[in-house]
Design a protein around this motif. Structure first.
Motif, PDB file in Angstrom:
ATOM      1  N   TRP A 150       5.954  11.761   6.192  1.00 44.03           N
ATOM      2  CA  TRP A 150       6.040  10.488   6.923  1.00 44.03           C
ATOM      3  C   TRP A 150       5.489  10.662   8.332  1.00 44.03           C
ATOM      4  O   TRP A 150       5.858  11.613   9.031  1.00 44.03           O
ATOM      5  CB  TRP A 150       7.496  10.018   6.990  1.00 44.03           C
ATOM      6  CG  TRP A 150       8.030   9.460   5.700  1.00 44.03           C
ATOM      7  CD1 TRP A 150       8.506  10.172   4.635  1.00 44.03           C
ATOM      8  CD2 TRP A 150       8.125   8.081   5.343  1.00 44.03           C
ATOM      9  NE1 TRP A 150       8.902   9.304   3.641  1.00 44.03           N
ATOM     10  CE2 TRP A 150       8.684   8.017   4.044  1.00 44.03           C
ATOM     11  CE3 TRP A 150       7.804   6.882   5.997  1.00 44.03           C
ATOM     12  CZ2 TRP A 150       8.927   6.811   3.380  1.00 44.03           C
ATOM     13  CZ3 TRP A 150       8.043   5.682   5.340  1.00 44.03           C
ATOM     14  CH2 TRP A 150       8.595   5.647   4.045  1.00 44.03           C
ATOM     15  N   ASN A 153       5.268   6.755   4.009  1.00 45.87           N
ATOM     16  CA  ASN A 153       4.519   5.788   4.817  1.00 45.87           C
ATOM     17  C   ASN A 153       4.392   4.422   4.143  1.00 45.87           C
ATOM     18  O   ASN A 153       3.378   3.738   4.284  1.00 45.87           O
ATOM     19  CB  ASN A 153       3.147   6.341   5.216  1.00 45.87           C
ATOM     20  CG  ASN A 153       3.277   7.673   5.935  1.00 45.87           C
ATOM     21  OD1 ASN A 153       4.032   7.783   6.890  1.00 45.87           O
ATOM     22  ND2 ASN A 153       2.601   8.696   5.443  1.00 45.87           N
ATOM     23  N   GLU A 154       5.451   4.030   3.415  1.00 49.76           N
ATOM     24  CA  GLU A 154       5.522   2.662   2.895  1.00 49.76           C
ATOM     25  C   GLU A 154       5.425   1.680   4.067  1.00 49.76           C
ATOM     26  O   GLU A 154       5.934   1.953   5.156  1.00 49.76           O
ATOM     27  CB  GLU A 154       6.871   2.458   2.188  1.00 49.76           C
ATOM     28  CG  GLU A 154       7.121   1.016   1.761  1.00 49.76           C
ATOM     29  CD  GLU A 154       8.478   0.821   1.070  1.00 49.76           C
ATOM     30  OE1 GLU A 154       9.113   1.812   0.658  1.00 49.76           O
ATOM     31  OE2 GLU A 154       8.886  -0.342   0.946  1.00 49.76           O
ATOM     32  N   SER A 155       4.753   0.559   3.829  1.00 52.12           N
ATOM     33  CA  SER A 155       4.636  -0.403   4.930  1.00 52.12           C
ATOM     34  C   SER A 155       4.513  -1.836   4.429  1.00 52.12           C
ATOM     35  O   SER A 155       4.199  -2.087   3.268  1.00 52.12           O
ATOM     36  CB  SER A 155       3.423  -0.065   5.797  1.00 52.12           C
ATOM     37  OG  SER A 155       2.233  -0.284   5.058  1.00 52.12           O
ATOM     38  N   TYR A 201       6.103   0.066   9.268  1.00 48.53           N
ATOM     39  CA  TYR A 201       6.255   1.257   8.431  1.00 48.53           C
ATOM     40  C   TYR A 201       7.715   1.645   8.318  1.00 48.53           C
ATOM     41  O   TYR A 201       8.401   1.809   9.336  1.00 48.53           O
ATOM     42  CB  TYR A 201       5.462   2.427   9.030  1.00 48.53           C
ATOM     43  CG  TYR A 201       3.976   2.273   8.819  1.00 48.53           C
ATOM     44  CD1 TYR A 201       3.345   2.891   7.738  1.00 48.53           C
ATOM     45  CD2 TYR A 201       3.214   1.479   9.662  1.00 48.53           C
ATOM     46  CE1 TYR A 201       1.988   2.732   7.526  1.00 48.53           C
ATOM     47  CE2 TYR A 201       1.853   1.312   9.456  1.00 48.53           C
ATOM     48  CZ  TYR A 201       1.247   1.942   8.386  1.00 48.53           C
ATOM     49  OH  TYR A 201      -0.092   1.778   8.163  1.00 48.53           O
ATOM     50  N   ARG A 203       2.646  -0.474  13.471  1.00 48.98           N
ATOM     51  CA  ARG A 203       1.314   0.061  13.779  1.00 48.98           C
ATOM     52  C   ARG A 203       0.293  -0.817  13.085  1.00 48.98           C
ATOM     53  O   ARG A 203       0.423  -1.092  11.894  1.00 48.98           O
ATOM     54  CB  ARG A 203       1.140   1.488  13.210  1.00 48.98           C
ATOM     55  CG  ARG A 203       1.916   2.576  13.893  1.00 48.98           C
ATOM     56  CD  ARG A 203       1.334   3.971  13.550  1.00 48.98           C
ATOM     57  NE  ARG A 203       1.383   4.307  12.124  1.00 48.98           N
ATOM     58  CZ  ARG A 203       2.464   4.801  11.506  1.00 48.98           C
ATOM     59  NH1 ARG A 203       3.573   5.002  12.181  1.00 48.98           N
ATOM     60  NH2 ARG A 203       2.439   5.090  10.225  1.00 48.98           N
ATOM     61  N   SER A 235       0.610  -1.220   0.589  1.00 47.46           N
ATOM     62  CA  SER A 235       2.031  -1.097   0.932  1.00 47.46           C
ATOM     63  C   SER A 235       2.615   0.274   0.591  1.00 47.46           C
ATOM     64  O   SER A 235       3.587   0.701   1.197  1.00 47.46           O
ATOM     65  CB  SER A 235       2.852  -2.171   0.230  1.00 47.46           C
ATOM     66  OG  SER A 235       2.611  -3.428   0.814  1.00 47.46           O
ATOM     67  N   ARG A 236       2.043   0.945  -0.399  1.00 45.34           N
ATOM     68  CA  ARG A 236       2.530   2.271  -0.817  1.00 45.34           C
ATOM     69  C   ARG A 236       4.034   2.298  -1.062  1.00 45.34           C
ATOM     70  O   ARG A 236       4.742   3.205  -0.569  1.00 45.34           O
ATOM     71  CB  ARG A 236       2.169   3.344   0.214  1.00 45.34           C
ATOM     72  CG  ARG A 236       0.688   3.484   0.379  1.00 45.34           C
ATOM     73  CD  ARG A 236       0.339   4.845   0.934  1.00 45.34           C
ATOM     74  NE  ARG A 236      -0.981   4.787   1.550  1.00 45.34           N
ATOM     75  CZ  ARG A 236      -1.444   5.651   2.413  1.00 45.34           C
ATOM     76  NH1 ARG A 236      -0.700   6.674   2.777  1.00 45.34           N
ATOM     77  NH2 ARG A 236      -2.655   5.521   2.899  1.00 45.34           N
ATOM     78  N   ARG A 246      10.707   3.110   4.874  1.00 43.43           N
ATOM     79  CA  ARG A 246      11.144   3.001   3.483  1.00 43.43           C
ATOM     80  C   ARG A 246      11.905   1.681   3.323  1.00 43.43           C
ATOM     81  O   ARG A 246      12.818   1.396   4.096  1.00 43.43           O
ATOM     82  CB  ARG A 246      12.055   4.191   3.124  1.00 43.43           C
ATOM     83  CG  ARG A 246      12.768   4.044   1.797  1.00 43.43           C
ATOM     84  CD  ARG A 246      11.782   3.904   0.617  1.00 43.43           C
ATOM     85  NE  ARG A 246      11.280   5.178   0.158  1.00 43.43           N
ATOM     86  CZ  ARG A 246       9.974   5.458   0.032  1.00 43.43           C
ATOM     87  NH1 ARG A 246       9.055   4.562   0.351  1.00 43.43           N
ATOM     88  NH2 ARG A 246       9.576   6.632  -0.415  1.00 43.43           N
ATOM     89  N   ARG A 266       1.289  -3.640  10.776  1.00 44.31           N
ATOM     90  CA  ARG A 266       2.159  -3.323   9.641  1.00 44.31           C
ATOM     91  C   ARG A 266       3.466  -2.719  10.156  1.00 44.31           C
ATOM     92  O   ARG A 266       3.476  -2.064  11.199  1.00 44.31           O
ATOM     93  CB  ARG A 266       1.481  -2.324   8.684  1.00 44.31           C
ATOM     94  CG  ARG A 266       0.108  -2.751   8.202  1.00 44.31           C
ATOM     95  CD  ARG A 266      -0.432  -1.800   7.137  1.00 44.31           C
ATOM     96  NE  ARG A 266       0.295  -1.947   5.890  1.00 44.31           N
ATOM     97  CZ  ARG A 266      -0.111  -2.696   4.865  1.00 44.31           C
ATOM     98  NH1 ARG A 266      -1.251  -3.335   4.917  1.00 44.31           N
ATOM     99  NH2 ARG A 266       0.624  -2.791   3.779  1.00 44.31           N
TER     100      ARG A 266
END
Ligand SMILES: [Zn+2]
Length: 484
Positions: free
Chosen positions: A121, A446-448, A136, A131, A440-441, A138, A134
């Motif tokens: 992360w 690094n989910e965002s 960032y 950032r 978005s992952r 979980r 977005r």
């Protein structure tokens, strides 16, 4: 793909609603940040009190809308348990429909995936960080933004027309263990079947074509996951003394696994089907960008790229129990256990698909290796009825809320509980929407959440709620103010 053109300019009522969404947006982002800081994870290894706290926070947010007759935190027994083991806390808030208006269920989940390796992360997983447009963290997208899209659009509705003028029936259902397999979902529906009965169900746990193009998810793949143990020897032996004369378990496993795909990397298992359906254009360059495919590495499979992702089967090895690199010795290993995670084409039952894979593996076991199957976990695919009146309303609300035509979209992932909803409420129309975009992952480091997408999702949902609030139900479906 079908799409709907925006319906021209929105009405004055809708305009006031959208102004209320804009006015409430900073508060929605703040509340999202507060929810994200509560690390509610349903896995037994994590502190379960966080889920209790996040359920309480969400119940409070629901109460503060002033819209609900009742707001409760409920748990149901897990399915296939002994009856004593309870699932994680869910928030259930209900407002009864009046004046012949429909009832809408708004679903999201407040539990999140474990953060995984903290090192990966860029900023701490439970500290929301903005950032480049977005947020960032979980759960910033999956699915606390889904929770907040519901809350924020309800607030805008209440603010614009006043809580007393809302005739729409509303069931807010925020589950606490979606990422852990929704283990008490079906019993929960059974317990609250009548309270939760709805004409339209919005499942806000999916995504959009990209950060600017809204989508209604009309198909999702199913999943079949299991453990495979491959055994060839009663015990380990010196690889120099016997290597070359007997197969070790890894050799058998590698040869067996290689039969699962053809030379193009497409699944080669008899009985696994792919669905035939048209898909929007999507080129290899975009695939490379969204997946980080390394230079010189080729994609796998054939046919349209989205067809492969939305409509085809997959087999992926996601785990292995074997000697670690550090502990490796010159030994013939007697046994290896693997986790196989398969995606199932929309339309095929996951039980059917699993049976085909097991049959294939048994038929291809090399050197007579012994196979054992365990921990089988199945979830069915989803195909949404795309002709209902509610999906038309959803497309229109999304197109107006985003200012861009909504597309019908498929998703390669799975939301198995949707088949529970469809089974329990066969007459309800299920609308699968969401706040995610391809960057978005979800589930990864690094989910965002794309902040503009979040705003547009709230605008769309508020429009949908307000328009359904103006529609009277008949046995054949709704009529609007003009009796159409
Ligand atoms: Zn989710």
């Amino acid at each position: 793909m079908t799409s709907t053109a925006p319906d021209g300019p929105v009405s004055d009522d809708d305009q006031r609603l959208l102004e209320a969404v804009a006015g409430g947006f900073p508060a929605a982002v703040d509340d999202l940040g507060r929810l994200v800081r509560i690390p509610g994870i349903a896995w037994p290894a994590f502190d379960q009190s966080a889920l209790v706290r996040s359920a309480e926070e969400i119940a409070e947010l629901a109460r503060d809308t002033g819209l609900f007759d009742t707001v409760d935190i409920e748990r149901a027994p897990v399915a296939d348990g002994d009856g004593d083991e309870l699932g994680q806390p869910a928030v259930l808030a209900v407002r009864r429909a009046k004046a012949g208006r429909p009832t809408i269920m708004l679903y999201a989940h407040h539990d999140v995936q474990p953060p995984g390796d903290d090192e990966l992360w860029e900023t701490p997983p439970f500290e929301p960080t903005v950032r480049d447009g977005r947020i960032y963290a979980r759960g910033a997208a999956d699915d606390k933004a889904g929770v907040m899209a519901h809350i924020a659009s309800l607030r805008a509705l209440a603010e614009t027309i006043g809580p007393d003028a809302v005739d729409l029936g509303i069931v807010l259902f925020v589950e606490g263990e979606e990422e852990y397999g929704s283990r008490s979902f079906a019993p929960f529906l059974e317990t609250h079947a009548e309270t939760m009965r709805s004409d339209v169900i919005v499942v806000a746990d999916s995504g959009n074509l990209d950060s600017e193009t809204p989508a209604v998810t009309v198909s999702l793949r199913g999943n079949a996951k299991f453990h495979l143990t491959v055994r060839t020897l009663e015990h380990a032996s010196h690889s120099g003394m016997f290597g070359g004369a007997v197969p070790d378990a890894m050799m058998a496993a590698v040869r067996l696994l290689s039969t699962l795909w053809d030379e193009n990397g497409a699944v080669a298992v008899d009985g696994l089907v792919a669905r035939e359906a048209e898909t929007p254009p999507y080129d290899e360059e975009q695939l490379r960008d969204e997946t980080g495919l390394l230079e010189g590495v080729r994609p796998v499979g054939s046919g349209s790229i989205l067809g492969r992702i939305w409509n085809g089967p997959t087999v992926t090895v996601t785990g292995i129990d074997f000697t670690t690199v550090e502990a490796a010795s010159n030994t013939l290993a007697p046994e290896v256990t693997l986790v196989l995670s398969c995606r199932v084409a929309p339309g095929q039952s996951s039980a059917d698909a699993y049976a085909a894979i097991e049959r294939h593996l048994r038929a291809h076991a090399p050197f007579g290796a012994q196979l054992a199957f365990s921990e089988v976990d199945l979830g069915d695919s989803v195909l949404v009825d795309t002709d209902g009146w509610a999906i038309g309303e959803a497309r229109r609300a999304l197109s107006d809320g985003y200012g861009r035509e909504s597309v019908d979209y498929g998703v390669g992932g799975s939301i198995p509980f949707i088949s529970d909803l469809a089974e329990r409420y066969p007459d309800a129309q299920i609308l699968v929407t969401g706040v995610e975009d391809p960057h978005s992952r979800a589930h990864s480091p690094n989910e965002s959440l794309h902040i503009d997408t979040f705003r547009n999702a709230i605008r769309s949902e508020a429009l949908l709620l307000a328009r359904l609030n103006r529609r009277e139900m008949t046995s054949a479906g709704p009529i609007d103010d003009n009796g159409r």
